[in-house]
Scaffold this motif. Structure first.
Motif, PDB file in Angstrom:
ATOM      1  N   ALA A 132       6.311 128.732  64.269  1.00 47.78           N
ATOM      2  CA  ALA A 132       6.696 129.624  65.361  1.00 47.78           C
ATOM      3  C   ALA A 132       8.175 129.996  65.262  1.00 47.78           C
ATOM      4  CB  ALA A 132       6.399 128.970  66.707  1.00 47.78           C
ATOM      5  N   ARG A 149       8.482 132.614  62.555  1.00 45.59           N
ATOM      6  CA  ARG A 149       7.931 133.877  63.036  1.00 45.59           C
ATOM      7  C   ARG A 149       8.908 134.571  63.974  1.00 45.59           C
ATOM      8  NH1 ARG A 149       3.554 132.121  65.701  1.00 45.59           N
ATOM      9  NH2 ARG A 149       2.925 130.794  64.007  1.00 45.59           N
ATOM     10  N   ASN A 150       9.527 133.808  64.877  1.00 45.20           N
ATOM     11  CA  ASN A 150      10.482 134.393  65.818  1.00 45.20           C
ATOM     12  C   ASN A 150      11.718 134.907  65.097  1.00 45.20           C
ATOM     13  OD1 ASN A 150       8.883 133.921  68.051  1.00 45.20           O
ATOM     14  ND2 ASN A 150       9.797 131.932  68.481  1.00 45.20           N
TER      15      ASN A 150
END
Length: 59
Positions: A21, A24-25
């Motif tokens: 995550a 991805r961010n």
């Protein structure tokens, strides 16, 4: 599989999902120099001697 093994497996899965995550961010955010360049206006008669001048077609 023992309870301890299940917990270790679950803990690793949570850490891996958290790291994925974060990546991805980071990939979703535009780099700061991109947003700065977007704010500048392109001048069709900009002189190359002007600092920071952006010319259509670029180099």
């Amino acid at each position: 599989m023992s309870v301890l093994g299940i917990l270790l497996h679950f803990g690793r899965a949570v850490i891996q999902a958290h790291n994925n995550a974060k990546v991805r961010n980071l990939m979703d955010v535009a780099p700061p120099e991109t947003s700065r360049n977007r704010a500048r206006r392109v001048s069709p008669d900009a002189s190359e001697k002007e600092p920071g001048a952006i010319h259509p077609g670029g180099r």
